[in-house]
Design a protein around this motif. Structure first.
Motif, mmCIF file in Angstrom:
data_model
loop_
_atom_site.group_PDB
_atom_site.id
_atom_site.type_symbol
_atom_site.label_atom_id
_atom_site.label_comp_id
_atom_site.label_asym_id
_atom_site.label_seq_id
_atom_site.Cartn_x
_atom_site.Cartn_y
_atom_site.Cartn_z
ATOM 1 N N UNK A 22 1.162 -0.928 -0.437
ATOM 2 C CA UNK A 22 -0.046 -0.079 0.330
ATOM 3 C C UNK A 22 1.129 1.422 0.049
ATOM 4 N N UNK A 23 2.049 1.529 0.601
ATOM 5 C CA UNK A 23 2.774 2.567 0.644
ATOM 6 C C UNK A 23 3.655 2.520 -0.338
ATOM 7 N N UNK A 24 3.278 2.159 -1.554
ATOM 8 C CA UNK A 24 4.497 1.390 -3.150
ATOM 9 C C UNK A 24 3.328 2.317 -4.188
ATOM 10 N N UNK A 25 2.034 1.789 -3.633
ATOM 11 C CA UNK A 25 1.054 1.809 -4.986
ATOM 12 C C UNK A 25 0.633 3.046 -5.409
ATOM 13 N N UNK B 82 1.321 3.903 -9.459
ATOM 14 C CA UNK B 82 0.524 4.680 -9.945
ATOM 15 C C UNK B 82 0.584 5.747 -10.785
ATOM 16 N N UNK B 83 1.578 6.508 -9.895
ATOM 17 C CA UNK B 83 1.616 8.229 -10.412
ATOM 18 C C UNK B 83 2.584 8.340 -11.831
ATOM 19 N N UNK C 81 6.800 2.144 -11.966
ATOM 20 C CA UNK C 81 5.639 1.904 -12.736
ATOM 21 C C UNK C 81 4.506 1.020 -11.971
ATOM 22 N N UNK C 82 3.636 0.509 -12.613
ATOM 23 C CA UNK C 82 2.705 -0.478 -12.283
ATOM 24 C C UNK C 82 3.516 -2.288 -12.848
ATOM 25 N N UNK D 262 -4.844 -3.156 -12.516
ATOM 26 C CA UNK D 262 -5.013 -1.807 -12.764
ATOM 27 C C UNK D 262 -4.681 -1.213 -14.030
ATOM 28 N N UNK D 263 -3.794 -1.968 -14.490
ATOM 29 C CA UNK D 263 -3.062 -0.989 -16.421
ATOM 30 C C UNK D 263 -3.980 -1.784 -17.329
ATOM 31 N N UNK D 264 -4.934 -2.530 -17.123
ATOM 32 C CA UNK D 264 -6.406 -2.793 -18.395
ATOM 33 C C UNK D 264 -7.587 -1.768 -18.031
#
Length: 373
Positions: free
Chosen positions: A152-155, A159-160, A319-320, A342-344
């Motif tokens: 959760x800290x990295x996501x 994403x940004x 990135x993701x 999330x990419x989809x």
């Protein structure tokens, strides 16, 4: 058949061990298992025997909701209280049913032919419902959500970074590609060499392009400290941005040329007859009329970039894709899904939004033409 022949979920004692397949009837109370099967049979009946698109959409959405609640209930039933180690992953039956119901919903929406605003609202409602369900904790015991909790800290930062790489390279390509497309339209003799060169660049595999750019950018960073201070180096986001920029040029330049070519010659001559200069004709007549075609190229580029940014993680671009390749390296499929899903969603959302914008502009142009005539 999916429920009969494939596991509904897979139970893992931790994130990397082989899973134990579990069928639906082993996980839910009898009424729950029979209820899901009844909903699926009703959906099948609607798919075969009902032609009304609204009813088909309602049936498919109801099936998706019941299926999601069933997999969440199965995960809750298999997870011991307070246990943070076990992983409950959706099985093959779940994914096949989700794809079938999703295709049914897509087919129904296509038959309904909703307008641009309606499509955007449908997307917003779907994302809002999904976000509310995830925030509520309904799916917290599923393995993908367990991986999200761990990361959760990295996501948000990844994403940004993913969005920045995709959008930043697109903006750079627009700054270069639009004038280049206009130049090719004004000077047709330039089209073959320019488009031919961009076609050659487009044929280079993405991972090869990233690798090729690492050497010159690394040498530039070593010889020019100012470039290194700006983040330009052989690894990291710089090679990814440059490669994505180069890949983005062909669709933008080609669609700019195509859009300008399709502008009515009579409209251009009428504007010139009114005393407009070439730059005024371009800004007020040609570019507005060519905008839907240009946006089609932008749509292609944005969706392409959202997917290709995934590979940037291999060269330290972030990135993701970071989660995707970490999951591959650790044989943790749930970590792969944490990056891939999330990419989809991003690519699909971008497609819907830009398709709606293109259609709205087309309708506006048609309405303006009809009013003038």
């Amino acid at each position: 058949m999916a429920l009969i022949g494939l596991p509904f979920v897979v139970f893992k004692s931790n994130r990397i061990v082989p899973g134990e397949p579990r069928a639906l009837h082993e996980l839910l109370p009898l009424w729950g298992a029979l209820g899901l099967q009844a909903v699926l049979l009703a959906d099948a009946a609607v798919a075969v025997g009902v032609a009304d698109a609204r009813r088909r959409l309602a049936a498919s959405l109801a099936g998706i909701v019941v299926l999601a609640l069933a997999v969440a209930a199965a995960a809750n039933a298999l997870t011991p209280p307070g246990d943070k180690v076990v992983r409950i992953a959706p099985g093959g039956a779940f994914w096949i049913l989700l794809v079938c119901l999703g295709l049914m919903a897509t087919d129904a929406i296509t038959r309904m032919r909703p307008g641009p605003l309606a499509r955007v609202l449908l997307l917003a409602v779907a994302l809002a419902i999904a976000g509310a369900a995830l925030a509520h904790g309904t799916f917290d015991n599923l393995s993908v959500m367990r991986e999200y909790t761990v990361n959760a800290g990295r996501f948000p930062a990844e994403l940004r970074r993913h969005l920045w790489l995709a959008a930043g390279s697109l903006v750079a390509a627009l700054i270069v590609g639009l004038p280049l497309g206009i130049l090719c339209h004004r000077a047709p003799r330039l089209q073959p060499p320019v488009l031919g060169t961009l076609n050659v660049i487009q044929t280079i595999p993405a991972i090869a392009a990233f690798g090729i750019l690492m050497a010159p950018l690394g040498a530039l960073a070593a010889r020019v400290p100012a470039a290194a201070a700006l983040g330009i180096r052989g690894i990291g986001p710089a090679p990814a941005v440059v490669a994505l920029f180069l890949y983005s040029l062909l669709p933008i330049v080609a669609d700019t040329v195509l859009g300008l070519r399709r502008v009515s010659h009579a409209a251009v001559e009428a504007a010139r007859g009114m005393g407009m200069t070439d730059s005024q004709v371009l800004a007020r007549i040609e570019l507005p009329l060519a905008l839907p075609v240009i946006l089609t190229g932008i749509r292609v580029v944005l969706i392409q970039n959202i997917g290709m940014v995934t590979i940037a993680a291999l060269i330290g671009g972030g990135g993701l894709g970071t989660f995707v390749f970490q999951g591959i390296g650790q044989t943790a499929i749930d970590l792969v899904l944490l990056g891939a899903i999330p990419i989809v969603v991003l690519a699909f959302s971008a497609s819907v939004l830009l398709d709606a914008l293109i259609e709205a502009l087309d309708r506006s142009a048609s309405a303006s033409a009809g009013a003038k005539s």
